[in-house]
Scaffold this motif. Structure first.
Motif, PDB file in Angstrom:
ATOM      1  N   ASN A  68       0.823  -1.212   0.000  1.00  0.00           N
ATOM      2  CA  ASN A  68       0.000   0.000   0.000  1.00  0.00           C
ATOM      3  C   ASN A  68       0.855   1.260   0.000  1.00  0.00           C
ATOM      4  OD1 ASN A  68      -2.553  -1.055  -0.177  1.00  0.00           O
ATOM      5  ND2 ASN A  68      -2.855  -1.161   2.027  1.00  0.00           N
ATOM      6  N   ILE A  69       1.965   1.243   0.711  1.00  0.00           N
ATOM      7  CA  ILE A  69       2.840   2.407   0.755  1.00  0.00           C
ATOM      8  C   ILE A  69       3.477   2.656  -0.608  1.00  0.00           C
ATOM      9  CG2 ILE A  69       5.006   3.286   1.737  1.00  0.00           C
ATOM     10  CD1 ILE A  69       4.099   2.053   4.404  1.00  0.00           C
ATOM     11  N   ILE A  70       3.838   1.587  -1.298  1.00  0.00           N
ATOM     12  CA  ILE A  70       4.387   1.746  -2.648  1.00  0.00           C
ATOM     13  C   ILE A  70       3.359   2.398  -3.566  1.00  0.00           C
ATOM     14  CG2 ILE A  70       5.086   0.445  -4.709  1.00  0.00           C
ATOM     15  CD1 ILE A  70       6.562  -1.468  -2.859  1.00  0.00           C
ATOM     16  N   LYS A  71       2.087   2.036  -3.394  1.00  0.00           N
ATOM     17  CA  LYS A  71       1.023   2.624  -4.201  1.00  0.00           C
ATOM     18  C   LYS A  71       0.573   3.983  -3.661  1.00  0.00           C
ATOM     19  CE  LYS A  71      -0.686  -1.853  -5.626  1.00  0.00           C
ATOM     20  NZ  LYS A  71      -1.763  -2.842  -5.495  1.00  0.00           N
ATOM     21  N   GLU A  72       1.298   4.498  -2.653  1.00  0.00           N
ATOM     22  CA  GLU A  72       1.040   5.785  -2.022  1.00  0.00           C
ATOM     23  C   GLU A  72      -0.361   5.871  -1.427  1.00  0.00           C
ATOM     24  OE1 GLU A  72       2.129   8.974  -4.615  1.00  0.00           O
ATOM     25  OE2 GLU A  72       4.199   8.275  -4.775  1.00  0.00           O
ATOM     26  N   ARG A  73      -0.801   4.783  -0.830  1.00  0.00           N
ATOM     27  CA  ARG A  73      -2.053   4.744  -0.070  1.00  0.00           C
ATOM     28  C   ARG A  73      -1.658   4.501   1.383  1.00  0.00           C
ATOM     29  NH1 ARG A  73      -5.372   0.409  -3.450  1.00  0.00           N
ATOM     30  NH2 ARG A  73      -3.318  -0.499  -3.409  1.00  0.00           N
ATOM     31  N   PHE A  74      -1.508   5.569   2.146  1.00  0.00           N
ATOM     32  CA  PHE A  74      -0.973   5.467   3.495  1.00  0.00           C
ATOM     33  C   PHE A  74      -2.053   5.181   4.529  1.00  0.00           C
ATOM     34  CE2 PHE A  74       1.960   8.173   1.136  1.00  0.00           C
ATOM     35  CZ  PHE A  74       3.125   7.455   1.301  1.00  0.00           C
ATOM     36  N   PHE A  75      -3.038   6.051   4.616  1.00  0.00           N
ATOM     37  CA  PHE A  75      -4.037   5.943   5.668  1.00  0.00           C
ATOM     38  C   PHE A  75      -5.276   5.229   5.137  1.00  0.00           C
ATOM     39  CE2 PHE A  75      -1.499   9.687   6.866  1.00  0.00           C
ATOM     40  CZ  PHE A  75      -0.969   9.162   8.026  1.00  0.00           C
ATOM     41  N   THR A  76      -5.171   3.919   5.022  1.00  0.00           N
ATOM     42  CA  THR A  76      -6.290   3.099   4.582  1.00  0.00           C
ATOM     43  C   THR A  76      -6.710   2.172   5.714  1.00  0.00           C
ATOM     44  OG1 THR A  76      -4.876   1.356   3.709  1.00  0.00           O
ATOM     45  CG2 THR A  76      -5.460   3.132   2.190  1.00  0.00           C
ATOM     46  N   LYS A  77      -7.901   1.639   5.579  1.00  0.00           N
ATOM     47  CA  LYS A  77      -8.410   0.715   6.593  1.00  0.00           C
ATOM     48  C   LYS A  77      -7.534  -0.532   6.664  1.00  0.00           C
ATOM     49  CE  LYS A  77     -12.695  -1.306   8.161  1.00  0.00           C
ATOM     50  NZ  LYS A  77     -14.131  -1.435   7.920  1.00  0.00           N
ATOM     51  N   ARG A  78      -7.061  -0.983   5.513  1.00  0.00           N
ATOM     52  CA  ARG A  78      -6.227  -2.186   5.468  1.00  0.00           C
ATOM     53  C   ARG A  78      -4.928  -1.994   6.247  1.00  0.00           C
ATOM     54  NH1 ARG A  78      -4.210  -4.840  -0.117  1.00  0.00           N
ATOM     55  NH2 ARG A  78      -5.443  -6.675   0.330  1.00  0.00           N
ATOM     56  N   ASN A  79      -4.334  -0.797   6.167  1.00  0.00           N
ATOM     57  CA  ASN A  79      -3.071  -0.558   6.860  1.00  0.00           C
ATOM     58  C   ASN A  79      -3.234  -0.615   8.370  1.00  0.00           C
ATOM     59  OD1 ASN A  79      -1.605  -0.358   4.544  1.00  0.00           O
ATOM     60  ND2 ASN A  79      -1.399   1.854   4.584  1.00  0.00           N
ATOM     61  N   MET A 123       3.442  -1.636  17.596  1.00  0.00           N
ATOM     62  CA  MET A 123       2.509  -1.878  16.490  1.00  0.00           C
ATOM     63  C   MET A 123       1.104  -1.385  16.845  1.00  0.00           C
ATOM     64  SD  MET A 123       3.960  -3.030  13.885  1.00  0.00           S
ATOM     65  CE  MET A 123       5.673  -2.622  14.054  1.00  0.00           C
ATOM     66  N   PHE A 124       0.695  -1.549  18.112  1.00  0.00           N
ATOM     67  CA  PHE A 124      -0.610  -1.041  18.521  1.00  0.00           C
ATOM     68  C   PHE A 124      -0.642   0.489  18.483  1.00  0.00           C
ATOM     69  CE2 PHE A 124      -1.315  -5.202  20.824  1.00  0.00           C
ATOM     70  CZ  PHE A 124      -2.306  -5.618  19.951  1.00  0.00           C
ATOM     71  N   ILE A 125       0.469   1.123  18.851  1.00  0.00           N
ATOM     72  CA  ILE A 125       0.544   2.586  18.770  1.00  0.00           C
ATOM     73  C   ILE A 125       0.474   3.036  17.310  1.00  0.00           C
ATOM     74  CG2 ILE A 125       2.070   4.572  19.133  1.00  0.00           C
ATOM     75  CD1 ILE A 125       3.026   3.100  21.714  1.00  0.00           C
ATOM     76  N   LEU A 126       1.216   2.356  16.430  1.00  0.00           N
ATOM     77  CA  LEU A 126       1.150   2.686  15.001  1.00  0.00           C
ATOM     78  C   LEU A 126      -0.253   2.464  14.449  1.00  0.00           C
ATOM     79  CD1 LEU A 126       4.460   1.368  13.407  1.00  0.00           C
ATOM     80  CD2 LEU A 126       3.669   3.709  13.554  1.00  0.00           C
ATOM     81  N   ALA A 127      -0.911   1.408  14.907  1.00  0.00           N
ATOM     82  CA  ALA A 127      -2.278   1.142  14.447  1.00  0.00           C
ATOM     83  C   ALA A 127      -3.203   2.286  14.850  1.00  0.00           C
ATOM     84  CB  ALA A 127      -2.774  -0.175  15.024  1.00  0.00           C
ATOM     85  N   GLN A 128      -3.039   2.793  16.066  1.00  0.00           N
ATOM     86  CA  GLN A 128      -3.868   3.923  16.490  1.00  0.00           C
ATOM     87  C   GLN A 128      -3.577   5.173  15.665  1.00  0.00           C
ATOM     88  OE1 GLN A 128      -6.422   4.219  18.538  1.00  0.00           O
ATOM     89  NE2 GLN A 128      -6.363   2.035  18.918  1.00  0.00           N
ATOM     90  N   ILE A 129      -2.309   5.401  15.353  1.00  0.00           N
ATOM     91  CA  ILE A 129      -1.940   6.564  14.528  1.00  0.00           C
ATOM     92  C   ILE A 129      -2.544   6.438  13.137  1.00  0.00           C
ATOM     93  CG2 ILE A 129       0.008   7.715  13.386  1.00  0.00           C
ATOM     94  CD1 ILE A 129       1.643   7.060  15.950  1.00  0.00           C
ATOM     95  N   PHE A 130      -2.424   5.261  12.534  1.00  0.00           N
ATOM     96  CA  PHE A 130      -2.976   5.061  11.199  1.00  0.00           C
ATOM     97  C   PHE A 130      -4.504   5.087  11.220  1.00  0.00           C
ATOM     98  CE2 PHE A 130       1.222   4.249   9.868  1.00  0.00           C
ATOM     99  CZ  PHE A 130       1.227   4.290   8.489  1.00  0.00           C
ATOM    100  N   HIS A 131      -5.115   4.615  12.299  1.00  0.00           N
ATOM    101  CA  HIS A 131      -6.573   4.677  12.413  1.00  0.00           C
ATOM    102  C   HIS A 131      -7.033   6.133  12.507  1.00  0.00           C
ATOM    103  CE1 HIS A 131     -10.498   3.689  14.631  1.00  0.00           C
ATOM    104  NE2 HIS A 131     -10.666   3.446  13.354  1.00  0.00           N
TER     105      HIS A 131
END
Length: 144
Positions: A68-79, A123-131
């Motif tokens: 997803n990052i390669i496709k420049e889709r950063f803040f997606t539900k999948r991430n 990883m949980f902190i990153l998940a919260q940031i991306f959410h």
């Protein structure tokens, strides 16, 4: 649109480093798993099997996020779901050794498992940031 080759190079290098570093760890898990299956020690086989499953889950989630990052889709539900899954997967070996290894097989928990605890928490902190980023992106798309 011009493709960002620096992100592709960095993520490719990261994946290569990840594969090389986990190759030794996966072989460290696979050999005791194979040996415990041959000996018929079911509890040890379950313990090492869960650890191998956790490693494979982490690798798969990282590949999905990097794709997803390669496709420049950063803040997606999948991430952010992948980051949650990675956080859970990092905790699996800790509980695995604590419950099966310590209580059933009388194996001491290795000292490097504090790293798994720290990585899972990160990883949980990153998940919260991306959410949060995903929610902001959704609100921005709804704004006229």
């Amino acid at each position: 649109m011009k493709k960002n080759t620096s992100i592709s190079f960095i993520t490719g290098f990261f994946l290569y480093f990840l594969c090389v570093s986990y190759y030794n760890h996966a072989s460290d898990i696979y050999s005791p798993l194979k040996q415990s299956i041959m000996e018929g020690n079911i509890s040890m086989a379950v313990m090492f099997g869960l650890e191998l499953l956790a490693v494979l889950t982490i690798i798969t989630s990282i590949i999905l996020v990097v794709n997803n990052i390669i496709k420049e889709r950063f803040f997606t539900k999948r991430n952010f779901i992948c980051f949650y899954i990675m956080g859970i997967a990092f905790y699996i070996p800790i509980f695995d050794y604590a419950i099966i290894g310590r209580m059933i097989c009388n194996i001491d928990i290795p000292m490097d498992y504090a790293l798994y605890l720290a990585a899972g928490s990160f990883m949980f902190i990153l998940a919260q940031i991306f959410h949060y980023g995903y929610r902001l992106k959704e609100e921005q798309e709804l704004t006229i």
